[in-house]
Design an enzyme around this catalytic site. Structure first.
Site, PDB file in Angstrom:
ATOM      1  N   CYS A  66     -23.108  69.372  86.383  1.00  0.00           N
ATOM      2  CA  CYS A  66     -23.731  69.628  87.700  1.00  0.00           C
ATOM      3  C   CYS A  66     -25.066  68.922  87.901  1.00  0.00           C
ATOM      4  O   CYS A  66     -25.184  68.076  88.784  1.00  0.00           O
ATOM      5  CB  CYS A  66     -23.903  71.129  87.882  1.00  0.00           C
ATOM      6  SG  CYS A  66     -22.354  72.016  87.703  1.00  0.00           S
TER       7      CYS A  66
HETATM    8  C1  UGA Z   1     -25.999  74.823  86.845  1.00  0.00           C
HETATM    9  C2  UGA Z   1     -26.814  75.843  87.655  1.00  0.00           C
HETATM   10  O1  UGA Z   1     -27.646  76.607  86.779  1.00  0.00           O
HETATM   11  C3  UGA Z   1     -25.898  76.784  88.440  1.00  0.00           C
HETATM   12  O2  UGA Z   1     -26.677  77.643  89.277  1.00  0.00           O
HETATM   13  C4  UGA Z   1     -24.984  75.928  89.336  1.00  0.00           C
HETATM   14  O3  UGA Z   1     -24.097  76.720  90.094  1.00  0.00           O
HETATM   15  C5  UGA Z   1     -24.183  74.979  88.460  1.00  0.00           C
HETATM   16  O4  UGA Z   1     -25.106  74.139  87.735  1.00  0.00           O
HETATM   17  C6  UGA Z   1     -23.296  74.170  89.380  1.00  0.00           C
HETATM   18  O5  UGA Z   1     -23.829  73.404  90.187  1.00  0.00           O
HETATM   19  O6  UGA Z   1     -22.090  74.400  89.403  1.00  0.00           O
HETATM   20  P1  UGA Z   1     -24.763  74.850  84.462  1.00  0.00           P
HETATM   21  O7  UGA Z   1     -24.488  73.387  84.677  1.00  0.00           O
HETATM   22  O8  UGA Z   1     -23.683  75.734  83.967  1.00  0.00           O
HETATM   23  O9  UGA Z   1     -25.266  75.530  85.853  1.00  0.00           O
HETATM   24  O10 UGA Z   1     -25.917  74.878  83.402  1.00  0.00           O
HETATM   25  P2  UGA Z   1     -27.396  75.488  83.222  1.00  0.00           P
HETATM   26  O11 UGA Z   1     -27.326  76.759  82.486  1.00  0.00           O
HETATM   27  O12 UGA Z   1     -28.104  75.489  84.505  1.00  0.00           O
HETATM   28  O13 UGA Z   1     -28.032  74.374  82.252  1.00  0.00           O
HETATM   29  C7  UGA Z   1     -28.026  72.988  82.594  1.00  0.00           C
HETATM   30  C8  UGA Z   1     -28.702  72.147  81.549  1.00  0.00           C
HETATM   31  O14 UGA Z   1     -30.114  72.340  81.567  1.00  0.00           O
HETATM   32  C9  UGA Z   1     -28.273  72.430  80.104  1.00  0.00           C
HETATM   33  O15 UGA Z   1     -28.090  71.179  79.445  1.00  0.00           O
HETATM   34  C10 UGA Z   1     -29.445  73.176  79.497  1.00  0.00           C
HETATM   35  O16 UGA Z   1     -29.572  72.968  78.110  1.00  0.00           O
HETATM   36  C11 UGA Z   1     -30.614  72.548  80.243  1.00  0.00           C
HETATM   37  N1  UGA Z   1     -31.807  73.431  80.338  1.00  0.00           N
HETATM   38  C12 UGA Z   1     -31.752  74.593  81.029  1.00  0.00           C
HETATM   39  C13 UGA Z   1     -33.002  73.018  79.749  1.00  0.00           C
HETATM   40  O17 UGA Z   1     -33.078  71.937  79.127  1.00  0.00           O
HETATM   41  N2  UGA Z   1     -34.096  73.818  79.865  1.00  0.00           N
HETATM   42  C14 UGA Z   1     -34.085  74.976  80.544  1.00  0.00           C
HETATM   43  O18 UGA Z   1     -35.128  75.658  80.631  1.00  0.00           O
HETATM   44  C15 UGA Z   1     -32.884  75.386  81.137  1.00  0.00           C
END
Ligand code: UGA
Length: 435
Positions: free
Chosen positions: A272
């Site tokens: 995403c």
């Molecule tokens: C993300 C959004 O959080 C959802 O709200 C959205 O619906 C979804 O995309 C989508 O568009 O369908 P997701 O891709 O499952 O969800 O993953 P996240 O939990 O948001 O994490 C994304 C990335 O950011 C991961 O690689 C994680 O390791 C990284 N991350 C997250 C960080 O590096 N630091 C943080 O503080 C948080």
């Protein structure tokens, strides 16, 4: 209500199961006959906490799957949940959206033949797929009108109802939303979809189609911006010998900022954030605007894997022939998804520089095998660490927090942590990527 779900990927199968749990009759439509059979056997097409239980509970009763669009005409709402992957230059590929619009249109036209009247049945198409602003109005409506020979807003309705589901927590996020967004072409369409969410107890935003499409992009772009901001500050902190996690903890206590998505490290991956930020940049540039901030968000994100490899190179004095253990291959913890995982550019750089990679992930070894068939995969962290010259930690798995004596099997106990999950020990040369 009777609901059709088009596409049984991650968004489609979670939406289907959760709507069945709310008491609706749900029919999944997927062109892939194998997926249809699996769904009808009660097996969800993806691994997601709580999903299998819902499938088992409702399959054959409130939940079914079929491979053709014929029954769509008899339903009240059809949710479009097909994929919108990246095409060239970050633009989104709308081919599945266009195909679904065509098939819905054809099915609505058949409905007329069956019922001889369209006035009793106002079918509403709800777009859950992430599409750039103006897609529903300018791309989907003309296709559906062409194939159905009907008029949007008079004979059928259309809304944009974006999802905000995190992988690994999607069932929870569906049932406990912070807000529900309904972008509507006409009031009647919005009313039909709003009824579905009665009793959710969160703000419901009713707006127009393109505003709803933009809300989804702006939300993901903002979360990605927070991460790149945390990484930028983290990289400065690293130079100053400051732990950026202490800094961000205090920063996040300001209620205007919030503590979420401020964890610095290897950057964001997944299906995403990278795709959506790129698509928004592409759309903006198509309109003649260069979004400098969003470009920097991507630049910082692409820089983090390079930083971790540079740190490793400096420590080892070269990478050729070195045995490097990689702990964590999934784009985040609690998933087997490796799409845009930050481990991918790291492994690519290491192998290009002649290092030998020994990888371990609690869930994603198999998926990464199709990206890198020629590196070694192990069934435990300890096996991957055996005789390693160094170790890089790329995913925030809880399992890695408990690692302790396992590091003793390394040749050189050099550990560079890209996610702040390892507990530093006296007998390891531990370094954080940006703390
Ligand atoms: C993300 C959004 O959080 C959802 O709200 C959205 O619906 C979804 O995309 C989508 O568009 O369908 P997701 O891709 O499952 O969800 O993953 P996240 O939990 O948001 O994490 C994304 C990335 O950011 C991961 O690689 C994680 O390791 C990284 N991350 C997250 C960080 O590096 N630091 C943080 O503080 C948080």
């Amino acid at each position: 209500m009777n609901i059709c779900i088009i596409g049984t990927g991650y968004v489609g199968s979670v939406t289907a199961a959760c709507l069945a749990e709310l008491g609706h009759g749900v029919l999944c439509i997927d062109v892939d006959a194998e997926k249809v059979d699996r769904v009808n056997a009660g097996i969800p097409p993806i691994h997601e906490a709580g999903l299998e239980e819902l499938f088992q509970k409702h399959i054959g009763k409130r939940l079914r799957a079929v491979a053709d669009y014929t029954p769509l005409a008899d339903s009240d709402i059809s949710f479009i949940c097909v994929g919108t992957p990246s095409a060239k230059d970050g633009e989104i590929d709308l081919s599945a959206i266009k195909a679904a619009s065509r098939d819905i249109g054809t099915s609505l036209r058949k409905e007329d033949r069956q019922r001889h009247s369209s006035s009793e049945n106002y079918h509403v198409i709800a777009v859950k797929s992430t599409v750039v602003p103006e897609t529903a109005r300018n791309v989907m409506v003309p296709i559906i009108e062409k194939y159905s020979q009907k008029k949007a807003g008079r004979d059928f309705g259309i809304v944009v109802n974006p999802e905000f589901l995190r992988e690994g927590r999607a069932v929870h996020d569906f049932t406990n939303p912070d807000r529900i967004v309904i972008g509507e072409l006409d009031k009647r369409s919005g009313e039909v979809v709003a009824q579905l969410y009665e009793g959710f107890g969160c703000p419901l935003i009713r707006t127009d189609l393109k505003t709803a499409e933009m809300i989804k992009y702006a939300s993901n772009a903002f979360l990605a911006t927070k991460i790149s901001f945390a990484n930028d500050i983290g990289n400065i902190c690293k130079e100053l010998g400051i732990d950026t996690y202490d800094v961000m903890h205090a920063v996040g206590l300001d209620r205007r900022i919030s503590p979420s998505f401020l964890r610095a490290g290897a950057g964001f991956g997944g299906s995403c954030f990278p795709k959506d930020v790129q698509a928004l940049i592409h759309k903006a540039e198509e309109l003649g605007y260069r979004p400098k901030l969003l470009r920097s968000v991507m630049d910082v994100n692409e820089g983090q894997p390079k930083r971790i490899v540079r740190m490793l190179e400096r420590k080892l004095g070269g990478l050729a022939g070195m045995k490097i253990a990689i702990l964590g291959l999934a784009f985040k913890n609690d998933t087997d998804d490796v799409r845009e995982s930050r481990a991918i550019p790291v492994i690519k750089m290491l192998t290009d520089k002649g290092a030998k990679v020994f990888a371990y992930d609690p869930a994603a070894n198999e998926n990464m095998h199709s990206v890198f068939p020629n590196i070694r995969y192990h069934s435990s962290a300890k096996d991957a660490l055996k005789d390693a010259d160094a170790c890089l930690v790329m995913t925030e798995w809880d399992e890695f927090k408990k690692l302790d004596g396992e590091f003793k099997v390394m040749k050189n106990r050099i550990v560079i942590d890209g996610r702040k999950v390892i507990t530093p020990r006296k007998d390891i040369d531990y370094e954080g990527l940006c703390w």
